[in-house]
Design a protein around this motif. Sequence first.
Motif, PDB file in Angstrom:
ATOM      1  N   UNK B  94       0.819  -1.222   0.000  1.00 15.18           N
ATOM      2  CA  UNK B  94       0.000   0.000   0.000  1.00 15.18           C
ATOM      3  C   UNK B  94       0.845   1.259   0.000  1.00 15.18           C
ATOM      4  N   UNK B  95       2.123   1.133   0.430  1.00 14.11           N
ATOM      5  CA  UNK B  95       2.928   2.339   0.636  1.00 14.11           C
ATOM      6  C   UNK B  95       3.287   3.034  -0.672  1.00 14.11           C
ATOM      7  N   UNK B  96       3.219   2.357  -1.813  1.00 19.07           N
ATOM      8  CA  UNK B  96       3.607   3.015  -3.065  1.00 19.07           C
ATOM      9  C   UNK B  96       2.412   3.392  -3.930  1.00 19.07           C
ATOM     10  N   UNK B 106       5.075   6.716  -0.213  1.00 22.96           N
ATOM     11  CA  UNK B 106       6.453   6.728  -0.698  1.00 22.96           C
ATOM     12  C   UNK B 106       6.425   6.833  -2.213  1.00 22.96           C
ATOM     13  N   UNK B 107       6.746   8.010  -2.742  1.00 25.41           N
ATOM     14  CA  UNK B 107       6.683   8.226  -4.191  1.00 25.41           C
ATOM     15  C   UNK B 107       8.014   7.796  -4.805  1.00 25.41           C
ATOM     16  N   UNK B 114       8.353  -2.379  -7.324  1.00 27.56           N
ATOM     17  CA  UNK B 114       8.221  -2.627  -5.891  1.00 27.56           C
ATOM     18  C   UNK B 114       6.999  -3.494  -5.616  1.00 27.56           C
ATOM     19  N   UNK B 115       5.903  -3.242  -6.348  1.00 28.24           N
ATOM     20  CA  UNK B 115       4.705  -4.060  -6.165  1.00 28.24           C
ATOM     21  C   UNK B 115       4.984  -5.513  -6.547  1.00 28.24           C
ATOM     22  N   UNK B 249      -6.473  -1.715  -6.928  1.00 29.95           N
ATOM     23  CA  UNK B 249      -5.874  -0.389  -7.038  1.00 29.95           C
ATOM     24  C   UNK B 249      -4.860  -0.356  -8.172  1.00 29.95           C
ATOM     25  N   UNK B 250      -4.071  -1.444  -8.315  1.00 24.22           N
ATOM     26  CA  UNK B 250      -3.080  -1.474  -9.397  1.00 24.22           C
ATOM     27  C   UNK B 250      -3.794  -1.469 -10.748  1.00 24.22           C
ATOM     28  N   UNK B 251      -4.885  -2.240 -10.854  1.00 27.95           N
ATOM     29  CA  UNK B 251      -5.652  -2.243 -12.104  1.00 27.95           C
ATOM     30  C   UNK B 251      -6.163  -0.839 -12.397  1.00 27.95           C
TER      31      UNK B 251
END
Lengths: 170, 333
Positions: B94-96, B106-107, B114-115, B249-251
């Motif tokens: 979730x952090x990215x 964290x941008x 990272x995912x 969220x990634x989708x």
Amino acid sequence: MLPKLFFGYFAAMITILSLLVVTRKNLVHGIMWMLLLFVHIGGLYLFLNAEFVAAIQIIVYAGAILVLFLFVVLLLNVKEEFKGRRFISSWQGRGFAAAALLLGIMLALQYAVIAPQGKYSIEYIQSETHTKVLGTVLFNEYVFPFMILALVLFVPMIAAVVLAVKRRKA
Amino acid sequence: MDFVITLAIIVIKIAVVFGAVLFHVAYATYFERKIIGRMQARYGPMEVGPHGLLQPFADMIKLFFKEDIAPASADRPLFYIAPAIVVISAMTALSVLPFFDRFVIADIDIGLLFLLVITSLSVYGIVIAGWASNSKYSFLGGLRSAAQLISYEIAMGLSLVGVMLMAGSLNLSDIVRAQHQHPLGMFAFPQFLGFFVFVVAAFAETNRAPFDLPEAESELVAGYFTEYSGFRFAFFFLGEYVAMLTMSAVAALCFLGGWTIPMFMTNAMPFLSYVPGIIWFLVKVYAFMFFYYWIRATLPRYRYDQLMAIGWKVLMPLAFVNVLITAFAKRWL
């Protein structure tokens, strides 16, 4: 000071974890320590501003190769340590081999030269992003070694397929 | 002083995201039961609160007061660590994620990689849970899951390569901005092959129906978490739902335009541009979650050999074709 502390932590942990990996009697525990070891190696790459290599280190080694290790250990169900005759039983012999190896590394370090820096300073890499710089170098300057590596990796894959495919009875 | 303020902002962001995600997980379970209930012509939970709205809290209280049991012959340290690995890896992803413009913990430049790192590490929680329980059902569940996850990881990684090529970046915020600049507004249209591969692989990666073989209840009781009870069981549950939300969220970020909507829509209906970005993001995430439930209520579970065949013989070649087409189009069009 802080970078030195960081490096010291990673170097010490990598040594300790490597020792833990090779001394565990239980193979699954050994693999879990190895996972931690790979994560620490990834941390060392991050510390060098090489975030792409760090991510690939964990995806390839921890995410793929180590899972296959774990898979093999689980499928073979190796609960007991393999007990066979040792090739070299005397501790003097092992000590001598270790000392010779250390000496060899020390001698090699004497001849180490710091590579020319080129245009890839930290500022340049940070402005261009590490992934882009790495890709540009890899696919322009080193494209031939890259292709050869691909071929070298492709050949054992064919071999594995040939070994694994069941021959149809005629 | 600056350092303290930056740190405080990060901590507040983490707290907000953590709270929001826990709330979403609680109600994702509720809506899953409700939606599947409706699709099977029944009501779903109705007893606790109006329309069963307090059901997630009842479940939570029940799980936390249950006895925590470990099998006598289990490998204690690994048995206790496994649920933690599952939850930590799910939460770290979730952090990215950028939830709306400039709101991301964290941008980092390699957000998408990272995912993939995190999904490749989450396998361990499941395999170790299966092994450490020392039970044949758990063990088989763990093995199946390991094979399934590493097979579909490749297809998923390759399906995202098309997005990386089109956006020219691995940073998730940059990917969303690149989609906003694109005439079609969403990469799901030019990357329809990649999107298809991603959706199927996302279902397999999160062990959801029709790829829920690791926890096939008719064969393996509950798969890798058969021996877990109480809050350790809740951890697996939490990890699975957080992973589902992350995949949705990634989708949304990589294929559906994240917090933006296509320009032609805002040009046709200018009032839409006043809607805050988080609303669009959440609408896309909820739609994908609904799709998860819809598929679960519709499709039967695949057989193991079918699962492997789909992963290696269909999805991987499709993803490769997609990468090639995207690369050629990017180079010459």
